[in-house]
Write a protein that holds these residues in place. Structure first.
Motif, PDB file in Angstrom:
ATOM      1  N   UNK A  53      44.545  46.151  40.729  1.00 22.88           N
ATOM      2  CA  UNK A  53      43.670  46.374  41.879  1.00 22.88           C
ATOM      3  C   UNK A  53      42.209  46.073  41.522  1.00 22.88           C
ATOM      4  N   UNK A  54      41.777  46.520  40.343  1.00 24.03           N
ATOM      5  CA  UNK A  54      40.395  46.283  39.915  1.00 24.03           C
ATOM      6  C   UNK A  54      40.137  44.791  39.728  1.00 24.03           C
ATOM      7  N   UNK A  55      41.100  44.094  39.142  1.00 25.86           N
ATOM      8  CA  UNK A  55      40.959  42.650  38.941  1.00 25.86           C
ATOM      9  C   UNK A  55      40.840  41.931  40.276  1.00 25.86           C
ATOM     10  N   UNK A  56      41.661  42.342  41.217  1.00 27.86           N
ATOM     11  CA  UNK A  56      41.629  41.742  42.551  1.00 27.86           C
ATOM     12  C   UNK A  56      40.273  41.990  43.222  1.00 27.86           C
ATOM     13  N   UNK A  57      39.769  43.203  43.102  1.00 33.07           N
ATOM     14  CA  UNK A  57      38.490  43.551  43.715  1.00 33.07           C
ATOM     15  C   UNK A  57      37.344  42.770  43.075  1.00 33.07           C
ATOM     16  N   UNK A  58      37.394  42.634  41.761  1.00 35.52           N
ATOM     17  CA  UNK A  58      36.356  41.878  41.054  1.00 35.52           C
ATOM     18  C   UNK A  58      36.387  40.412  41.480  1.00 35.52           C
ATOM     19  N   UNK A  59      37.583  39.851  41.600  1.00 34.96           N
ATOM     20  CA  UNK A  59      37.703  38.452  42.026  1.00 34.96           C
ATOM     21  C   UNK A  59      37.178  38.248  43.447  1.00 34.96           C
ATOM     22  N   UNK A  60      37.407  39.222  44.310  1.00 34.77           N
ATOM     23  CA  UNK A  60      36.877  39.133  45.673  1.00 34.77           C
ATOM     24  C   UNK A  60      35.352  39.140  45.655  1.00 34.77           C
ATOM     25  N   UNK A  61      34.778  39.968  44.782  1.00 36.93           N
ATOM     26  CA  UNK A  61      33.320  40.032  44.680  1.00 36.93           C
ATOM     27  C   UNK A  61      32.754  38.694  44.220  1.00 36.93           C
ATOM     28  N   UNK A  62      33.472  38.026  43.319  1.00 46.29           N
ATOM     29  CA  UNK A  62      33.030  36.706  42.853  1.00 46.29           C
ATOM     30  C   UNK A  62      33.095  35.699  43.992  1.00 46.29           C
ATOM     31  N   UNK A  63      34.184  35.737  44.745  1.00 50.82           N
ATOM     32  CA  UNK A  63      34.343  34.759  45.825  1.00 50.82           C
ATOM     33  C   UNK A  63      33.299  34.952  46.922  1.00 50.82           C
ATOM     34  N   UNK A  64      32.810  36.177  47.071  1.00 53.30           N
ATOM     35  CA  UNK A  64      31.772  36.440  48.067  1.00 53.30           C
ATOM     36  C   UNK A  64      30.372  36.196  47.515  1.00 53.30           C
ATOM     37  N   UNK A  65      30.290  35.891  46.229  1.00 54.34           N
ATOM     38  CA  UNK A  65      29.004  35.578  45.628  1.00 54.34           C
ATOM     39  C   UNK A  65      28.178  36.795  45.269  1.00 54.34           C
ATOM     40  N   UNK A  66      28.821  37.942  45.168  1.00 48.61           N
ATOM     41  CA  UNK A  66      28.089  39.171  44.868  1.00 48.61           C
ATOM     42  C   UNK A  66      27.823  39.291  43.376  1.00 48.61           C
ATOM     43  N   UNK A  67      28.822  38.951  42.556  1.00 42.14           N
ATOM     44  CA  UNK A  67      28.623  38.959  41.111  1.00 42.14           C
ATOM     45  C   UNK A  67      28.965  37.579  40.555  1.00 42.14           C
ATOM     46  N   UNK A  68      28.394  37.275  39.412  1.00 39.95           N
ATOM     47  CA  UNK A  68      28.602  35.981  38.774  1.00 39.95           C
ATOM     48  C   UNK A  68      29.981  35.936  38.130  1.00 39.95           C
ATOM     49  N   UNK A  69      30.552  34.746  38.054  1.00 37.95           N
ATOM     50  CA  UNK A  69      31.916  34.614  37.523  1.00 37.95           C
ATOM     51  C   UNK A  69      32.006  35.038  36.062  1.00 37.95           C
ATOM     52  N   UNK A  70      30.953  34.804  35.285  1.00 38.51           N
ATOM     53  CA  UNK A  70      30.981  35.225  33.881  1.00 38.51           C
ATOM     54  C   UNK A  70      30.932  36.749  33.769  1.00 38.51           C
ATOM     55  N   UNK A  71      30.168  37.368  34.650  1.00 36.77           N
ATOM     56  CA  UNK A  71      30.106  38.829  34.691  1.00 36.77           C
ATOM     57  C   UNK A  71      31.493  39.385  35.018  1.00 36.77           C
TER      58      UNK A  71
END
Length: 88
Positions: A53-71
């Motif tokens: 679930x956490x991985x999925x949420x983090x990936x969604x944040x990346x796709x929305x441009x909220x956090x950087x992909x390296x982060x």
């Protein structure tokens, strides 16, 4: 307070985007906390689900441009390492 029309719009847009970004970041933090709580309780199955679930949420944040992909990669790597330590 801005007087120019475009500056007023930028204030509105920025306020809206800030709220959206804040919401997404909060969701990421909550997912990570749930995972870490499952680790503390040493419940491997729940931890596995929360990691997913956490991985999925983090990936969604990346796709929305909220956090950087390296982060995101760093966060996921650290969470996976924690899970592997307790699972083994």
């Amino acid at each position: 307070m801005p007087n120019i029309k475009s500056a007023k719009k930028r204030v509105r847009v920025t306020r809206k985007k800030t709220l959206r970004n804040k919401h997404v970041k909060t969701m990421v933090k909550t997912a990570i906390k749930k995972f870490e709580l499952a680790l503390q309780n040493e419940d491997v199955e729940t931890a596995r689900e929360e990691l997913k679930n956490a991985t999925k949420t983090i990936d969604k944040a990346v796709s929305k441009g909220v956090i950087h992909k390296n982060n995101a990669a760093r966060k996921k790597s650290r969470l996976t390492a924690k899970f592997n330590n307790i699972a083994s």
